[in-house]
Design an enzyme around this catalytic site. Structure first.
Site, PDB file in Angstrom:
ATOM      1  N   HIS A  96       0.818  -1.208   0.000  1.00 12.05           N
ATOM      2  CA  HIS A  96       0.000   0.000   0.000  1.00 12.05           C
ATOM      3  C   HIS A  96       0.855   1.262   0.000  1.00 12.05           C
ATOM      4  CE1 HIS A  96      -3.268  -2.713   0.806  1.00 12.05           C
ATOM      5  NE2 HIS A  96      -2.778  -3.051   1.980  1.00 12.05           N
ATOM      6  N   HIS A 121       5.165   6.909   6.428  1.00 11.58           N
ATOM      7  CA  HIS A 121       4.827   6.339   5.122  1.00 11.58           C
ATOM      8  C   HIS A 121       4.382   7.459   4.190  1.00 11.58           C
ATOM      9  CE1 HIS A 121       0.886   6.270   7.230  1.00 11.58           C
ATOM     10  NE2 HIS A 121       0.427   6.609   6.034  1.00 11.58           N
ATOM     11  N   HIS A 123       2.088   8.913   0.535  1.00  9.24           N
ATOM     12  CA  HIS A 123       0.974   8.817  -0.408  1.00  9.24           C
ATOM     13  C   HIS A 123       1.276   9.715  -1.602  1.00  9.24           C
ATOM     14  CE1 HIS A 123      -1.702   6.696   2.430  1.00  9.24           C
ATOM     15  NE2 HIS A 123      -1.087   7.416   3.355  1.00  9.24           N
ATOM     16  N   HIS A 140       3.316  10.990   6.008  1.00 10.55           N
ATOM     17  CA  HIS A 140       2.628  10.854   7.287  1.00 10.55           C
ATOM     18  C   HIS A 140       3.599  10.329   8.344  1.00 10.55           C
ATOM     19  CE1 HIS A 140      -1.620  10.436   5.298  1.00 10.55           C
ATOM     20  NE2 HIS A 140      -1.156  11.679   5.299  1.00 10.55           N
ATOM     21  N   THR A 207      -6.319   6.973   7.418  1.00 10.67           N
ATOM     22  CA  THR A 207      -6.771   7.058   6.023  1.00 10.67           C
ATOM     23  C   THR A 207      -6.708   5.713   5.317  1.00 10.67           C
ATOM     24  OG1 THR A 207      -4.586   7.645   5.141  1.00 10.67           O
ATOM     25  CG2 THR A 207      -6.004   9.461   5.901  1.00 10.67           C
ATOM     26  N   THR A 208      -6.444   4.663   6.057  1.00 10.50           N
ATOM     27  CA  THR A 208      -6.468   3.298   5.534  1.00 10.50           C
ATOM     28  C   THR A 208      -7.290   2.434   6.488  1.00 10.50           C
ATOM     29  OG1 THR A 208      -4.413   2.728   6.701  1.00 10.50           O
ATOM     30  CG2 THR A 208      -4.213   3.460   4.404  1.00 10.50           C
TER      31      THR A 208
END
Length: 258
Positions: A96, A121, A123, A140, A207-208
């Site tokens: 992801h 992580h 995005h 993040h 957000t996941t």
């Protein structure tokens, strides 16, 4: 009469097939793993993650409209205690995102509670927007308190000069999907110079999946800068468009700290 009976039978068969397809679709989703595209994309997360908060009314990310926020002067609610000696434990391509896990060291203090840095992580493009603007990347920094509360620092990234921090992080790439690489090297996140930056705060969620609510979000107004090449290298090591769609703000208050 015979014609009507035939038509009714055909309609019944069509309805049965539609119902069967729906049940088959639901069954498929119940055993699927979430992703960012197709039948397991964010729009279907609540169908996949039955016991999640993904359909809650305090979800993230959001589009922050500056003229609609409450503004207050910086009051010391956020204290960032990053040191040059914190160790990155490992990096993982979890399918992801690219995620860097940390050993004990760096922390922040938010509203008189200490939160410890657990992982970073990325995005691409950004999940949060400011005045509708989508940035090339969002970083993040996830912090967890001893009581299990979560505070996430969201850093939006724009393209420009090369970033030594991103050069260091990307030196451990490429990494295949599912692979983990041990690092155990020092990193100095104080180079981000976050202490005096302006930021927005609001109550949101992960957000996941499981999209857990009760997360403190701090989204910095001033973006960090990294090179086009660094953005591309990061993108090439992650799923395409690994972002969740914008969520309604509903009755939540967003505060700007300046």
């Amino acid at each position: 009469m015979k014609t009507n009976l035939i038509c009714f039978t055909l309609l019944l068969l069509i309805f049965s097939c539609v119902q069967y397809d729906k049940e088959k679709h639901k069954s498929h989703l119940a055993h699927a793993h979430w992703s960012y595209s197709g039948e397991t994309s964010p729009e279907h997360w609540i169908e996949i993650e039955k016991n999640s908060d993904c359909d809650g009314n305090k979800q993230s990310p959001i589009n922050i409209i500056h003229r609609r926020v409450d503004s207050i002067k910086l009051q010391g609610d956020l204290k960032i205690q990053y040191t040059p000696t914190t160790l990155i434990k490992e990096v993982e391509n979890n399918g992801h995102s690219i995620q860097f896990d940390f050993e004990a060291g760096d922390s922040i203090n938010y509203k008189n509670e200490t939160y410890y840095l657990k992982q970073i992580h990325f995005h691409e493009p950004s999940e949060h927007k400011i005045n509708g603007l989508i940035y090339p990347v969002e970083m993040h920094l996830v912090h967890v308190s001893k009581s299990g509360k979560i505070t996430v620092l969201g850093l939006l990234g724009e393209e420009g000069e090369e970033s030594q921090l991103f050069e260091f992080l990307e030196s451990f790439l490429p990494l295949e999907n599912g692979a983990v690489k041990d690092i155990h090297q020092k990193i100095d996140l104080s180079s981000l110079l976050l202490e005096d930056k302006h930021y927005y705060s609001y109550g949101g969620s992960l957000t996941t999946p499981p999209c857990s609510e009760g997360v403190n979000w701090i989204v910095f107004k001033e973006p960090i800068v990294l090179s086009v090449e660094e953005v591309i290298k990061l993108r090439n090591n992650m799923p395409l468009n690994n972002y969740r769609n914008e969520q309604p703000i509903n009755e939540r208050k967003v505060t700007y700290h300046y």
